[in-house]
Scaffold this active site. Structure first.
Site, PDB file in Angstrom:
ATOM      1  CG  ASP A  83       6.999 -24.072  25.521  1.00 19.28           C
ATOM      2  OD1 ASP A  83       7.338 -24.759  26.421  1.00 19.28           O
ATOM      3  OD2 ASP A  83       7.577 -22.800  25.314  1.00 19.28           O
ATOM      4  CG  HIS A 182       8.328 -18.479  30.804  1.00 14.93           C
ATOM      5  ND1 HIS A 182       7.345 -18.871  31.126  1.00 14.93           N
ATOM      6  CD2 HIS A 182       9.014 -19.516  30.444  1.00 14.93           C
ATOM      7  CE1 HIS A 182       7.046 -20.279  31.153  1.00 14.93           C
ATOM      8  NE2 HIS A 182       8.145 -20.500  30.653  1.00 14.93           N
ATOM      9  NE  ARG A 262      10.762 -14.689  22.803  1.00 11.91           N
ATOM     10  CZ  ARG A 262       9.519 -14.828  23.300  1.00 11.91           C
ATOM     11  NH1 ARG A 262       9.143 -13.642  23.858  1.00 11.91           N
ATOM     12  NH2 ARG A 262       8.600 -15.703  22.842  1.00 11.91           N
ATOM     13  NE  ARG A 283      16.924  -9.923   0.055  1.00 14.86           N
ATOM     14  CZ  ARG A 283      16.849  -9.999  -1.391  1.00 14.86           C
ATOM     15  NH1 ARG A 283      16.748 -10.947  -2.012  1.00 14.86           N
ATOM     16  NH2 ARG A 283      16.862  -8.720  -1.876  1.00 14.86           N
TER      17      ARG A 283
HETATM   18  P1  13P Z   1      13.272 -18.050  28.891  1.00 12.71           P
HETATM   19  O1  13P Z   1      12.219 -17.217  28.892  1.00 12.71           O
HETATM   20  O2  13P Z   1      13.995 -18.191  29.884  1.00 12.71           O
HETATM   21  O3  13P Z   1      13.928 -18.358  27.580  1.00 12.71           O
HETATM   22  O4  13P Z   1      12.506 -19.723  29.235  1.00 12.71           O
HETATM   23  C1  13P Z   1      11.687 -20.110  27.928  1.00 12.71           C
HETATM   24  C2  13P Z   1      10.780 -21.260  28.344  1.00 12.71           C
HETATM   25  O5  13P Z   1      10.622 -22.051  29.337  1.00 12.71           O
HETATM   26  C3  13P Z   1       9.897 -21.782  27.214  1.00 12.71           C
HETATM   27  O6  13P Z   1       8.940 -22.627  27.648  1.00 12.71           O
HETATM   28  O1  G3H Z   2       6.950 -20.335  27.189  1.00 14.06           O
HETATM   29  C1  G3H Z   2       7.571 -19.391  27.116  1.00 14.06           C
HETATM   30  C2  G3H Z   2       8.167 -19.112  25.834  1.00 14.06           C
HETATM   31  O2  G3H Z   2       9.201 -18.349  25.960  1.00 14.06           O
HETATM   32  C3  G3H Z   2       7.324 -18.885  24.620  1.00 14.06           C
HETATM   33  O3  G3H Z   2       6.742 -17.530  24.704  1.00 14.06           O
HETATM   34  O4  G3H Z   2       4.440 -17.632  24.460  1.00 14.06           O
HETATM   35  O5  G3H Z   2       5.497 -15.548  24.048  1.00 14.06           O
HETATM   36  O6  G3H Z   2       5.918 -17.519  22.328  1.00 14.06           O
HETATM   37  P1  G3H Z   2       5.487 -17.218  23.728  1.00 14.06           P
HETATM   38 ZN    ZN Z   3       8.295 -22.539  29.663  1.00 14.30          ZN
END
Ligand code: 13P
Ligand code: G3H
Ligand code: ZN
Length: 314
Positions: A83, A182, A262, A283
């Site tokens: 990602d 995000h 989350r 746990r």
């Molecule tokens: P959200 O923060 O809306 O869950 O988006 C996640 C996302 O785009 C990860 O690449």
């Molecule tokens: O791209 C956004 C995702 O929510 C990942 O977030 O970079 O904090 O892992 P992060």
């Molecule tokens: Zn994203």
């Protein structure tokens, strides 16, 4: 072995008007919650790892957890995606680690530079049967303070660029900025996506899979629980679920969701701590947290429409 790239998933999603949920993983409990939901709902799955996820848990730990997911669920097609890969080297590292999909996010760079680096990733990934997601337009974010409907037009993907971008870069799917961002604070006032832009891009790229980032809905119920049990999340707001479902019918074949998971995990853990202040066995709070993720993902699979679609995506 059900480790796959996203080609077949996207082909079926496009054809049948749904999207595949892509969920971020950072540890074992999150991953287990996701796969339990997906197995129950018989859905195809995209698991994804961000740079932050890799930094937190290390690529080898996450990869090992994902290997168990794949091994134990032969009937579920599972794609694993990097990602927001920031450069060629990061993408190469994930391809070499056996990921079946990588996202190169060079959307902040000038158009020609974005094409150039995306093409470089494509040339490395394709011979290894790995697909490449690219991005056009600027996704909002808390850091950039790109929130609120008034800002949407300045940051959405430009439909005039998409055909040239896809042809020159050779990417397999395209994340198109359409007013989402995000995190848990996506809009200052009424949430609104640029559906006209999604529609126009879809018209110019018939049959081509589009991706929506920042698709969490920040459900009131979970924000309220967090706040009730000592949290402080004023004015949190996400993308209405009807909008996510609508986008899934307009050529959006992959919907990225992280924040909603989350929130579910955090709300549950806070609740356990508030109700049982003496609890100190991880746990006893991570377990219910994992369960909350399972419920959230089950719900999301219906929102994006991929519940029950595992078999057709194999
Ligand atoms: P959200 O923060 O809306 O869950 O988006 C996640 C996302 O785009 C990860 O690449
Ligand atoms: O791209 C956004 C995702 O929510 C990942 O977030 O970079 O904090 O892992 P992060
Ligand atoms: Zn994203």
């Amino acid at each position: 072995m059900a480790l796959v790239n996203t080609k077949k998933m996207f082909e079926m999603a496009y054809k049948n008007g749904y999207a595949v949920g892509a969920f971020n993983v950072n540890n074992m409990e999150i991953t287990q919650g996701i796969i339990d939901a997906v197995a129950e709902e018989k859905a195809p799955l995209i698991l994804q790892v961000s740079r932050g996820g890799r930094k937190y848990a290390s690529l080898s730990y996450l990869r090992a957890i994902i290997d168990v997911v794949v091994e134990e669920n032969p009937d579920i097609p599972v794609a694993i995606n990097l990602d927001h890969g920031d450069n060629f080297e990061t993408c190469k590292q994930f391809v070499d680690a056996g990921f079946t999909s990588v996202m190169i996010d060079a959307s902040k760079q000038p158009f020609e530079e974005n094409i150039k680096v995306t093409k470089q990733v494509v040339e490395y990934a394709h011979p290894r049967d790995v697909v490449v997601e690219a991005e056009l337009g600027q996704l909002g974010g808390i850091e950039e303070d790109v929130v609120g409907v008034e800002d949407v037009s300045k940051h959405v993907a430009d439909p005039n660029q998409v055909v040239e971008f896809v042809e020159k870069s050779g990417c397999d799917s395209l994340a198109v900025a359409c007013g989402t961002s995000h995190g848990a604070y996506k809009f200052k006032s009424e949430p609104k996506l640029a559906f006209d832009v999604i529609q126009e891009i879809g018209d110019r790229l018939p049959g081509f899979p589009l991706v929506m980032h920042g698709s969490s809905s920040v459900l009131r119920e979970f924000v309220d629980l967090i706040n009730k049990y000592g949290g402080d999340m004023p004015n949190a707001m996400g993308v209405p679920e009807e909008s996510v479902s609508k986008a899934a019918k307009l050529g959006i074949c992959k919907v990225n969701i992280d924040t909603d998971l989350r929130l579910a995990l955090t709300a549950k853990i806070r609740q356990v701590f508030a109700e049982i202040p003496g609890e100190f066995d991880p746990r006893k709070y991570l377990g219910p947290g994992r369960e909350a993720i399972r419920e959230m993902v089950r719900h999301k699979l219906h929102v994006v429409g991929c519940a029950g679609k595992a078999a057709e995506c194999m």
